[in-house]
Every structure is written in structure tokens, then in C-alpha cells.
Write a protein that holds these residues in place. Structure first.
Motif, short mmCIF file in Angstrom:
data_model
loop_
_atom_site.label_atom_id
_atom_site.label_comp_id
_atom_site.label_asym_id
_atom_site.label_seq_id
_atom_site.Cartn_x
_atom_site.Cartn_y
_atom_site.Cartn_z
N UNK A 7 60.74 72.16 60.24
CA UNK A 7 60.89 73.58 60.50
C UNK A 7 59.98 73.94 61.66
N UNK A 8 60.57 74.28 62.80
CA UNK A 8 59.82 74.52 64.02
C UNK A 8 60.31 75.80 64.66
N UNK A 9 59.41 76.51 65.32
CA UNK A 9 59.80 77.73 66.03
C UNK A 9 58.79 78.01 67.14
N UNK A 10 59.27 78.69 68.15
CA UNK A 10 58.40 79.28 69.17
C UNK A 10 57.91 80.60 68.58
N UNK A 11 56.60 80.71 68.37
CA UNK A 11 56.05 81.91 67.74
C UNK A 11 55.48 82.88 68.75
#
Length: 351
Positions: free
Chosen positions: A117-121
Motif C-alpha cells: 500500500x503506497x501513496x504520494x502523501x
């Protein structure tokens, strides 16, 4: 010349095959992982640009568990610590604008975005664009939250001074090891009255007790400032100059790096001026005679199996590069570190 029977077999299998169809196990698994999300495959030039084309979740840092993320891609647009050409504050924006990095890492045989689970925050919020001291505090506070929630950060700077407060957060429970690719050791002392600058983050991290110098390897070092790097040698860091690459070779460099960092938690810090300016001219302190992007990738690929708990790519100053090559190479190195991270022994990979 191809035989008639082979041509007929190729036609049978591939004439009407869809983009996501593959027949050999390796490519079938990769294609399945790339397309399994069901997310429409939009043209790379549409929509909102994010780091490595990850989902955009700017609300995650305010959530108690960082929205359940395992990896957070973070921009750190701050370059108040530069000693030469400014402009690395625009690095995160430039890397976000790069199209088509990944999704498959053919050398490491992994689709990293499908494994976690990865995201640009978004970017670290700063109280002041004028105060280096307060920016260092803001970065440390932001990464304290990252560390507390168990998220592994991958960051884009910004100048190299940002790495000290990141390490201060990640190494607060135990000092970490470091693979540092750069033209400069960045272990110098106070400069014009301040110790917070891009030439000294790793001295500060060692003295803070968050970086283990005996588990630190610095690769690609060169240029006219060798006399400033005494601390690297006195503290026990392993320094591999660019000249050493000729006789050690890539395999030798990798072997030494693995020997130095061992099996403990390790951070990767990649300064784009570690590359030759013919490949990465968009940086504040370019030094002739550096690594090629391919050599840098080979070194990173050799780190497969190391416990990567965080990483950064820094010193991208896009206004000095009309070709956008520096941002593209920086994005690629970020992708390589991301791939290594999800392959770490302690990483809980999604099936």
C-alpha cells in the motif's frame, strides 16, 4: 529464417492477444500484477502528477495509522542549506512531472506498486520558507509521525540537508546503516555560522547517535573538497571514490557495500550529483567524472536483500537542465530504491 510452423504458432498466440496477456510465467505474473488493480490505464500525460504515478493521499499524515500505508512517497521542497546554486526546492515538482517510470523493474523482477500500500502523501509542510532551522525542525517532526506509524518513507528533496532530520527520526530507536551515493561525503562542519547545510548532514547524524558510521558506505566521491571529509574517515565510514570504481568494478563496489551495511536496517540516500553532469546537469554542485545512470542502477540492484527502511533522492534543481534528464534519472533512482524496499527481508509484501 523463421519457419512456417513457428510463424503460425506466433500468430495463433499473439495475433489477437491483449495488452495484459503473456504466456511465460515471469511475464504473466508481471502483467497480472500491473493490471490486477482494475484501475483504468490512463495515458501518462493526463490527470494529476504524483511521485512514481502512485495514488495521491495528502490526508494520510493526519490519519492515526497513516491511512494504513506501508510506503509513503514524500516531497521535501526545501533548499535553504545549499552552498552553491539554489533551486532544489523545485525537485519534488519536477520528479512528479516525469512520465512512465515503472511499473515493472525488469532487473529485480518486481512490480513494487503491486506489492504494498503506497501513496504520494504530498509535501512536508513548513512554517517558514525563510528559516533553515525551523525547516529542519518541521522535517524532523513530520518524519517522527512517519516513524511512529511504521511507514517506510521515500523522499524527494530538496537539498541534502533534509536527510539529517529524516535520519534523526528513523534512527531514534537504534542507529541505522547508510548507502550514500554522491560526489561529496557531506560530513563537513559549520559553514558561515551554521551546522545545518547540505555539506554536513551525515556528520550531524552520527553525532546525534542516529547513524552508525561503521555501517555507512559512501560511493562516487570526487571533486576538490576532499580536505573537508576528515570526519568520514575518523568516524569509520567506508569511502569509495569514483577512481576506485575502475579497479573494484561494480561487483567489487557492491560486495564492499553489502559487507559494510550487513543485515541491519539501512537507509539509501542518492544525491544526483553522484552522477556525471552529462547525465544529470540539473543540480546545485555538479562534479565532472561521475557515475553513469547505468552504473548507479547496477550498484542499487546489487543491494537486493538489504533491509531498506527508507530512502531519498536529493539535489534535483530542474532549472539548470533544459532536457529534464535530471528529473527523469532522479525518478528512476527513486523507483529502484522503492523496488529494493519492497524486497527487503522484513517487508510484509502483499500477495
Amino acid at each position: 529464417m523463421i519457419s512456417v510452423s513457428k510463424l503460425e504458432e506466433l500468430r495463433r498466440r499473439y495475433a489477437d492477444a491483449a495488452l495484459d496477456e503473456a504466456f511465460t510465467p515471469e511475464f504473466r505474473e508481471a502483467a497480472t500484477r500491473v493490471f490486477q488493480s482494475g484501475r483504468a490505464q490512463l495515458p501518462p500525460f493526463t490527470g494529476v502528477s504524483t511521485l512514481l504515478d502512485a495514488a495521491y493521499q495528502p490526508e494520510a499524515p493526519q490519519a492515526p495509522d497513516f491511512d494504513g500505508l506501508q510506503v509513503a512517497l514524500i516531497g521535501v521542497p526545501m533548499d535553504l542549506g545549499v552552498t552553491n546554486r539554489a533551486g532544489a526546492r523545485l525537485g519534488p515538482r519536477a520528479v512528479r512531472a516525469v512520465e512512465r517510470i515503472g511499473p515493472y523493474n525488469h532487473a529485480l523482477k518486481v512490480v513494487p506498486r503491486s506489492c504494498c500500500k503506497v501513496a504520494d502523501v504530498g509535501d512536508v509542510p513548513f512554517r517558514s520558507r525563510f528559516s533553515l532551522d525551523s525547516c529542519i525542525e518541521d522535517i524532523a517532526g513530520f518524519y517522527d509521525v512517519v516513524q511512529a506509524t511504521g511507514v517506510r518513507p521515500l523522499s524527494v528533496g530538496g537539498d541534502h540537508s533534509i536527510t539529517f532530520p529524516i535520519l534523526r527520526a528513523l534512527g531514534r530507536d537504534r542507529p541505522v546503516g547508510l548507502v550514500h551515493i554522491d560526489a561529496h561525503c557531506d560530513t563537513s562542519g559549520k559553514h558561515e555560522g551554521t551546522k545545518f547545510h547540505h555539506g554536513g548532514p551525515f556528520r550531524l547524524a552520527v553525532l546525534e547517535g542516529v547513524l552508525d558510521p561503521e555501517r555507512t558506505v559512501q560511493i562516487g566521491i570526487r571533486g576538490p573538497a576532499e580536505y573537508l571529509w576528515e570526519f568520514s574517515y575518523e568516524s569509520g565510514m567506508t569511502v569509495i571514490h569514483i577512481d576506485d570504481l575502475a579497479h573494484l568494478g561494480i561487483e567489487g563496489v557492491v560486495r564492499k557495500a553489502l559487507e559494510v551495511v550487513g543485515d541491519g536496517p539501512t537507509y539509501i540516500s542518492f544525491d544526483v550529483d553522484g552522477l556525471d553532469p552529462t547525465s544529470a546537469p540539473g543540480t546545485g554542485t555538479p562534479e565532472t567524472g561521475g557515475l553513469t545512470p547505468r552504473e548507479a542502477q547496477q550498484i542499487l540492484h546489487g543491494l537486493k536483500g538489504v533491509e531498506i527502511i527508507g530512502g531519498d533522492v536529493v539535489e534535483i534543481a530542474p532549472q539548470y537542465d533544459a532536457t529534464t534528464n535530471t528529473a527523469m534519472v532522479g525518478a528512476q533512482m527513486l523507483f529502484e530504491i522503492f523496488s529494493l524496499m519492497v524486497m527487503s527481508p522484513g517487508f510484509n509484501r502483499m500477495a
